[in-house]
Scaffold this active site. Sequence first.
Site, PDB file in Angstrom:
ATOM      1  N   CYS A 394       0.876  -1.211  -0.082  1.00  0.00           N
ATOM      2  CA  CYS A 394      -0.084  -0.080   0.035  1.00  0.00           C
ATOM      3  C   CYS A 394       0.974   1.377  -0.093  1.00  0.00           C
ATOM      4  O   CYS A 394       0.499   2.272  -0.523  1.00  0.00           O
ATOM      5  CB  CYS A 394      -0.879  -0.096   0.916  1.00  0.00           C
ATOM      6  SG  CYS A 394      -0.453  -0.067   2.680  1.00  0.00           S
ATOM      7  N   HIS A 617       8.776  46.071  17.143  1.00  0.00           N
ATOM      8  CA  HIS A 617      10.177  45.652  17.359  1.00  0.00           C
ATOM      9  C   HIS A 617      10.855  46.581  18.129  1.00  0.00           C
ATOM     10  O   HIS A 617      11.805  46.109  18.735  1.00  0.00           O
ATOM     11  CB  HIS A 617      10.626  46.079  16.045  1.00  0.00           C
ATOM     12  CG  HIS A 617      10.133  45.345  14.703  1.00  0.00           C
ATOM     13  ND1 HIS A 617      10.115  43.974  14.669  1.00  0.00           N
ATOM     14  CD2 HIS A 617       9.282  45.951  13.910  1.00  0.00           C
ATOM     15  CE1 HIS A 617       9.215  43.593  13.595  1.00  0.00           C
ATOM     16  NE2 HIS A 617       8.853  45.028  12.927  1.00  0.00           N
ATOM     17  N   HIS A 663      -1.570   1.480   7.557  1.00  0.00           N
ATOM     18  CA  HIS A 663      -2.071   1.311   5.962  1.00  0.00           C
ATOM     19  C   HIS A 663      -1.986   2.716   5.315  1.00  0.00           C
ATOM     20  O   HIS A 663      -2.451   3.706   6.049  1.00  0.00           O
ATOM     21  CB  HIS A 663      -3.304   0.665   6.213  1.00  0.00           C
ATOM     22  CG  HIS A 663      -4.162   0.344   4.800  1.00  0.00           C
ATOM     23  ND1 HIS A 663      -3.425  -0.422   3.884  1.00  0.00           N
ATOM     24  CD2 HIS A 663      -5.193   0.853   4.069  1.00  0.00           C
ATOM     25  CE1 HIS A 663      -4.203  -0.226   2.523  1.00  0.00           C
ATOM     26  NE2 HIS A 663      -5.196   0.332   2.835  1.00  0.00           N
TER      27      HIS A 663
END
Length: 748
Positions: A394, A617, A663
Amino acid sequence: MKRLTVAQKDLLLPVPYSERLFCIEKGLLQNGQRCQIGDCVLAVDPLKHELREPTKFTVRYKGSLRERRDRGTPYAGIYFGLVSTEPVQNFGPRQISCFKSIYSPDVLQYVIKERNEGDHQAVLCSLDWIVGLVDKKFALKSGDQVLWFDDERPTPLRGVVVRIVNDKLASVNFDMDGKKKSIDVEIEALMLASDYEVDTAERPRSPYPFDSQSDASAAAAAAAAADPHAAASGHRRQGSDYDNAPPPPYEPVDPLALATEHGLELNAAILVEEPRNHQPQQGFLRWCGSYRNEAIAGVDCEMTPFDSVSASAVRRACPDAPTDSSISFVQLNRVRLDPRFRETRSPAPDLTPSQRFGHKTCEIVDGDCKPVAHEHWGKLVGPSRGIQGHHNSCYLDATLFAMFTTVSVFDGVLNRKRNKKKDIPEYEEIQKCLKLNIVNCLREHQFVRADHVIKLREQLDKLGKVPGMLGEEKDPEEFINLLLDHALKHDPYIKLSSNQACHVLQLFVDSSQYDLKLPDTETLLHLTLLQAGLKLTQTPSCLVLQTPRSGKDYKLFDRVVPSTELDISNLLTEHPRQCCVCGKLAELECHDCFLQFQEASKDYTFCKKCFDNNKDHKNPKAQHKTVGIKYPKQVTKKYGKDKPVECPVKMKLFAVVCIHTSHYVCFLRLCQPDNRPAKWLFFDSMADRSGLESGYNIPEVTDAGDIDSWLNGSKLKDSSVQPPPEVKRLLSDCYLCFYSNEEAAMYR
Ligand SMILES: [Zn+2]
Ligand SMILES: [Zn+2]
């Protein structure tokens, strides 16, 4: 807070993280603990419970899948094999006659060995599927040691059954605060003590907490009073040494040496001799040791062998004995190697492919085939579409389906001529098989029969680079690297500023400073490269991102949203970039701004002017550090300081490979030519099965509906609307996300 017991942890291990709390809170855990082989339960696929009524199943298997290894690691925890005895609602007639499972079919076959008349459907599942117990076949007898699960108590109370009052009530002797007390308890709330392992962390300090001499004789006396037969013959479940003296001091033995001495191997398939007129039990040898001066074996059999030694007594005496509840202990001289264990499982060689894999033909197609165009997308949907899975393939089926069905970005791999100096001798053979047997069949017939994939696996296996290519389950990225890098030596799609190059980019982030509840791949890509100090040196024609998880074992985030589009402008070394405030050419990056402002905005590029004007800032507490951006001369020349920059570079999502309990499946995202919403398809190479041991898988492609509207916008953040099962699955299972940039593909 209640602590989980070992038995409870084992039951929860195979359950997805997101469902575990639900199982504990809604009583599913207790159901799972109580149900045994032969019981009737109500079960439903948790991903589809909105659509389906639960179905009645009979429990045919409950136990570990330890010997079923998956890429070297065993399936962890306890699994259930269920068989329905009535037609399953909302399944078409085709599915009803077949066995269907979210695990690979050969594991299901292992668990449910034979199919009886009247069996409709089988599933191998974890605890979260079982929503109710219908008919508890709980044959309790006086003398049984039981545990009472009383909601009032943090831990179950241990006692001995004195008398069965009626089919609902049993009279049980408990030791409460040092006093013996007989209470009538609902049988529903009881569990056989031998089915239940107590967590070592909870175990009281006394070495014999539950059946000390006085307790045992009291219990035996009580049992004798109620049922003389039980006391006289000794109860099988109770363990044969129930009323014996404490065991002698433990002398450790080397299990390996002991096994070899008896001509056995640990973990080998074995047979346990049973009394006359009984078939020997099949199982696996897990442990050897010495108990009461006798060599004993820890065996993993479907049913507890007759006259097995009390497991709790062995574990008390031998600290190294395995604690797994599926293991029973028997005298070692009853154990022998299973003569059939070397039996080959491969089919007779003279079978034709159509006998082995069904009658759907799959002629090899020569020449060049274009990807399936949008006017033919309808042909892709249905049963027997896509790549037929076979024997753990798979990972490979889902990956090839993603790479080649509807896009051409990987076609360079199919068409490059062999370079005699650089390429391996097998180059042409492998390239031809990939192109004619797989890609062309997929594009022309919309179907690839399993033998075509087996051929490619055989060729890759012969290279000897990755062992077990023929039969073992691998990771998709391992396959991509083997095929594209080692076998076909394709120029890597992703080029990093560190001079490294790769085909798959693993996303990995330090998320500690961020509030990433439901991250998307765009955010994770930026964060991965920012934190690593890396950039892309060119726009990749295709970009495969691996979400921060490792197969089925580990996940950094419960859910990840595959962004339908990635803006990678800020990640490219030579690309002009926009100041996020004024839109002119950006001059510096402030990584500390990433995800900090404006509802976690992904902006972090500024021109000097805008950066200096931004209060955030300048806040001395924030201390944002900047990195200057260096452009090639032609970029600075073209944009200068005043021209707005408006040319984002974007990558489009076209496929997602998902993993659920080992799977792999695939979602395809099909971009419509006229900007209508993208279509989504779902592909499972083992969606269905015809026949059992000698049968074959039926791959299937289904329409997955409109998924884009869930991935884009704010619907996922609204907890009042439940996404459909396909979307839930995509978010919790996404593993590899495939993106393309068509412009870049044209130039390369
Ligand atoms: Zn600016
Ligand atoms: Zn900043």
